[in-house]
Design an enzyme around this catalytic site. Structure first.
Site, PDB file in Angstrom:
ATOM      1  N   HIS A 281       0.829  -1.202   0.000  1.00  0.00           N
ATOM      2  CA  HIS A 281       0.000   0.000   0.000  1.00  0.00           C
ATOM      3  C   HIS A 281       0.868   1.260   0.000  1.00  0.00           C
ATOM      4  O   HIS A 281       0.704   2.133   0.851  1.00  0.00           O
ATOM      5  CB  HIS A 281      -0.910   0.017   1.236  1.00  0.00           C
ATOM      6  CG  HIS A 281      -1.986  -1.016   1.221  1.00  0.00           C
ATOM      7  ND1 HIS A 281      -2.784  -1.290   2.316  1.00  0.00           N
ATOM      8  CD2 HIS A 281      -2.421  -1.847   0.237  1.00  0.00           C
ATOM      9  CE1 HIS A 281      -3.649  -2.244   2.010  1.00  0.00           C
ATOM     10  NE2 HIS A 281      -3.446  -2.607   0.758  1.00  0.00           N
TER      11      HIS A 281
HETATM   12  C1  LIG Z   1      -0.667  -7.916  -4.124  1.00  0.00           C
HETATM   13  C2  LIG Z   1      -1.541  -6.720  -3.839  1.00  0.00           C
HETATM   14  C3  LIG Z   1      -2.757  -6.907  -3.209  1.00  0.00           C
HETATM   15  C4  LIG Z   1      -3.577  -5.808  -2.937  1.00  0.00           C
HETATM   16  N1  LIG Z   1      -4.781  -6.011  -2.338  1.00  0.00           N
HETATM   17  C5  LIG Z   1      -5.606  -4.970  -2.130  1.00  0.00           C
HETATM   18  C6  LIG Z   1      -6.906  -5.177  -1.569  1.00  0.00           C
HETATM   19  O1  LIG Z   1      -7.308  -6.307  -1.272  1.00  0.00           O
HETATM   20  N2  LIG Z   1      -7.693  -4.079  -1.355  1.00  0.00           N
HETATM   21  C7  LIG Z   1      -7.281  -2.814  -1.664  1.00  0.00           C
HETATM   22  O2  LIG Z   1      -8.035  -1.855  -1.441  1.00  0.00           O
HETATM   23  N3  LIG Z   1      -6.049  -2.587  -2.191  1.00  0.00           N
HETATM   24  C8  LIG Z   1      -5.216  -3.632  -2.440  1.00  0.00           C
HETATM   25  N4  LIG Z   1      -3.973  -3.425  -2.977  1.00  0.00           N
HETATM   26  C9  LIG Z   1      -3.534  -2.035  -3.213  1.00  0.00           C
HETATM   27  C10 LIG Z   1      -4.092  -1.443  -4.494  1.00  0.00           C
HETATM   28  O3  LIG Z   1      -4.084  -2.402  -5.533  1.00  0.00           O
HETATM   29  C11 LIG Z   1      -3.209  -0.249  -4.895  1.00  0.00           C
HETATM   30  O4  LIG Z   1      -3.075   0.638  -3.807  1.00  0.00           O
HETATM   31  C12 LIG Z   1      -3.815   0.511  -6.065  1.00  0.00           C
HETATM   32  O5  LIG Z   1      -3.946  -0.340  -7.191  1.00  0.00           O
HETATM   33  C13 LIG Z   1      -2.923   1.685  -6.410  1.00  0.00           C
HETATM   34  O6  LIG Z   1      -3.454   2.354  -7.527  1.00  0.00           O
HETATM   35  P1  LIG Z   1      -2.519   3.241  -8.412  1.00  0.00           P
HETATM   36  O7  LIG Z   1      -3.360   3.781  -9.517  1.00  0.00           O
HETATM   37  O8  LIG Z   1      -1.807   4.218  -7.533  1.00  0.00           O
HETATM   38  O9  LIG Z   1      -1.396   2.237  -9.007  1.00  0.00           O
HETATM   39  P2  LIG Z   1      -1.552   0.890  -9.868  1.00  0.00           P
HETATM   40  O10 LIG Z   1      -2.905   0.266  -9.709  1.00  0.00           O
HETATM   41  O11 LIG Z   1      -0.349   0.050  -9.533  1.00  0.00           O
HETATM   42  O12 LIG Z   1      -1.440   1.387 -11.367  1.00  0.00           O
HETATM   43  C14 LIG Z   1      -0.211   1.845 -11.906  1.00  0.00           C
HETATM   44  C15 LIG Z   1      -0.193   1.536 -13.386  1.00  0.00           C
HETATM   45  O13 LIG Z   1       0.891   2.242 -13.999  1.00  0.00           O
HETATM   46  C16 LIG Z   1       1.535   1.377 -14.904  1.00  0.00           C
HETATM   47  N5  LIG Z   1       2.918   1.851 -15.100  1.00  0.00           N
HETATM   48  C17 LIG Z   1       3.964   1.779 -14.249  1.00  0.00           C
HETATM   49  N6  LIG Z   1       5.063   2.325 -14.799  1.00  0.00           N
HETATM   50  C18 LIG Z   1       4.706   2.777 -16.018  1.00  0.00           C
HETATM   51  C19 LIG Z   1       5.397   3.442 -17.072  1.00  0.00           C
HETATM   52  N7  LIG Z   1       6.686   3.756 -16.993  1.00  0.00           N
HETATM   53  N8  LIG Z   1       4.698   3.760 -18.182  1.00  0.00           N
HETATM   54  C20 LIG Z   1       3.378   3.457 -18.301  1.00  0.00           C
HETATM   55  N9  LIG Z   1       2.683   2.819 -17.338  1.00  0.00           N
HETATM   56  C21 LIG Z   1       3.333   2.485 -16.216  1.00  0.00           C
HETATM   57  C22 LIG Z   1       1.439   0.007 -14.247  1.00  0.00           C
HETATM   58  O14 LIG Z   1       1.594  -1.023 -15.200  1.00  0.00           O
HETATM   59  C23 LIG Z   1       0.020   0.052 -13.661  1.00  0.00           C
HETATM   60  O15 LIG Z   1      -0.946  -0.386 -14.582  1.00  0.00           O
HETATM   61  C24 LIG Z   1      -3.148  -4.504  -3.286  1.00  0.00           C
HETATM   62  C25 LIG Z   1      -1.915  -4.327  -3.933  1.00  0.00           C
HETATM   63  C26 LIG Z   1      -1.128  -5.428  -4.211  1.00  0.00           C
HETATM   64  C27 LIG Z   1       0.184  -5.213  -4.932  1.00  0.00           C
END
Ligand SMILES: Cc1cc2nc3c(=O)[nH]c(=O)nc-3n(C[C@H](O)[C@H](O)[C@H](O)COP(=O)(O)OP(=O)(O)OC[C@H]3O[C@@H](n4cnc5c(N)ncnc54)[C@H](O)[C@@H]3O)c2cc1C
Length: 273
Positions: free
Chosen positions: A214
Site C-alpha cells: 500500500h
Molecule cells: C498484491 C496486492 C494486493 C492488494 N490487495 C488490495 C486489496 O485487497 N484491497 C485494496 O483496497 N487494495 C489492495 N492493494 C492495493 C491497491 O491495488 C493499490 O493501492 C492501487 O492499485 C494503487 O493504484 P494506483 O493507480 O496508484 O497504481 P496501480 O494500480 O499500480 O497502477 C499503476 C499503473 O501504472 C503502470 N505503469 C507503471 N510504470 C509505467 C510506465 N513507466 N509507463 C506506463 N505505465 C506504467 C502500471 O503497469 C500500472 O498499470 C493490493 C496491492 C497489491 C500489490
C-alpha cells in the site's frame, strides 16, 4: 503510475531533489525536494501459531465439519477482519518519545478520537494436519515516513525503496499492541504471549514485518501537487494515483485510489476550454 514508479519517472525527467538527480547526471528542470519523500505503507506481519488442542477444531485440517463448507476452499480461508484502536497511555508515551513533548490528548490527531491503528485477519490454515493457524496483523496508521530514490538513470531499473517500517515509537507501539492482542487469544502455544517482553515482541516484528503493498504519499499533495493534482512548477502535468495522498488512509487503498481517479476526471473535464 503508482507511488513507487511515479516519483521515479518524475526524477528521471528532471523533476525532483537536485542532489538526487545530480548523482546520475540528470539535468534539473525543477528542483523539487518533495519528490520521492513522505513514503508510507501499511506494514504486514504474518504470524503462525501452534494450536494447543487439535480436537478444538480451530483449523482447516481438523475434524470440525465447518471447514468442509465450500467458502473455506476458495482463496484465503478466513471469515472476518477486525480493526482496533490502541490503549491511550502507551500511545501518549510513544508520541512524546517521537515529538519530544507530552501531547495534548484533546487536540492531537492520534488521540482526540478513536482511530484505526491495527487490522487483524485470522486464517484457519498453515499446516495440512490442522496443527497451525495464521494471523495477519496490519499497521494502519504509520507515522514514520520512508523514501523512493533513484538507483540509476534507466527507467527499467527499480528505484531504491526505503519503507522505514517501525521507524517511529508510535509505529513500534502500535505493532506491539496489535501482536499482543493476537497473542491473547486462547488456545495458542506460549512461544509468544501477551506477557512477552517488548524487546522480544519487537525482535519478532523487526524480523518479519513486510510490505502491505500500500505505498502512498511520494508526490504529496501540498508540497508536490496542488489540489487540482497539478505538479507545482510544471505546465501540463498531473499526478493521479496514491502518490498524492497527504496522509495514510486507514483502510486498504483501492477505493481511495479510484476516488482520486474519478475526481481527477472531473477536474480535467471542468478545466477544458
Ligand atoms: C498484491 C496486492 C494486493 C492488494 N490487495 C488490495 C486489496 O485487497 N484491497 C485494496 O483496497 N487494495 C489492495 N492493494 C492495493 C491497491 O491495488 C493499490 O493501492 C492501487 O492499485 C494503487 O493504484 P494506483 O493507480 O496508484 O497504481 P496501480 O494500480 O499500480 O497502477 C499503476 C499503473 O501504472 C503502470 N505503469 C507503471 N510504470 C509505467 C510506465 N513507466 N509507463 C506506463 N505505465 C506504467 C502500471 O503497469 C500500472 O498499470 C493490493 C496491492 C497489491 C500489490
Amino acid at each position: 503510475m503508482q507511488a513507487i514508479r511515479s516519483p521515479q519517472i518524475l526524477m528521471l525527467s528532471g523533476i525532483g531533489p537536485a542532489e538526487e538527480l545530480a548523482k546520475f547526471d540528470i539535468p534539473v528542470l525543477l528542483d523539487q525536494p518533495g519528490v520521492g519523500r513522505n513514503l508510507s505503507d501499511h506494514g504486514i506481519l504474518y504470524h503462525t501459531w501452534k494450536v494447543k488442542d487439535l480436537s478444538a477444531g480451530w483449523t482447516l485440517g481438523s475434524s470440525n465439519p465447518l471447514f468442509n463448507e465450500p467458502q473455506y476452499s476458495y482463496g484465503t480461508p478466513g471469515d472476518f477482519i477486525v480493526s482496533t484502536d490502541v490503549p491511550k497511555n502507551g500511545l501518549i508515551a510513544a508520541i512524546a518519545e517521537d515529538e519530544g513533548a507530552t501531547p495534548d490528548s484533546a487536540t492531537h490527531p492520534l488521540l482526540a478520537n478513536k482511530r484505526t491503528f491495527t487490522e487483524h485477519v485470522p486464517i484457519y490454515a498453515a499446516a495440512p494436519d490442522g496443527s497451525l493457524v495464521t494471523s495477519v496483523l496490519t499497521t494502519m496508521l504509520p507515522t514514520s515516513r520512508g523514501s523512493v530514490k533513484l538507483s540509476s538513470a534507466d527507467t527499467r531499473d527499480p528505484p531504491l525503496i526505503d519503507p522505514n517500517y517501525l521507524g517511529s515509537a508510535v509505529d513500534r507501539y502500535m505493532a506491539r499492541e496489535g501482536l499482543k492482542l493476537q497473542a491473547g487469544a486462547p488456545g495458542f502455544d506460549e512461544v509468544l504471549s501477551e506477557n512477552s517482553t517488548n524487546k522480544y515482541i519487537g525482535a519478532r516484528l523487526r524480523a518479519a514485518m513486510r510490505s502491505g503493498y500500500h505505498p502512498m504519499g511520494t508526490l504529496v499533495m501540498g508540497a508536490v501537487v496542488d489540489t487540482d493534482l497539478k505538479v507545482k512548477g510544471v505546465e501540463g502535468l498531473r499526478a493521479v494515483d496514491t502518490s498524492v495522498f497527504p496522509v495514510p488512509t486507514t483502510g486498504h487503498l483501492q477505493v481511495a485510489a479510484v476516488a482520486v481517479a474519478e475526481q481527477a476526471a472531473r477536474i480535467i473535464y471542468a478545466s477544458r476550454a
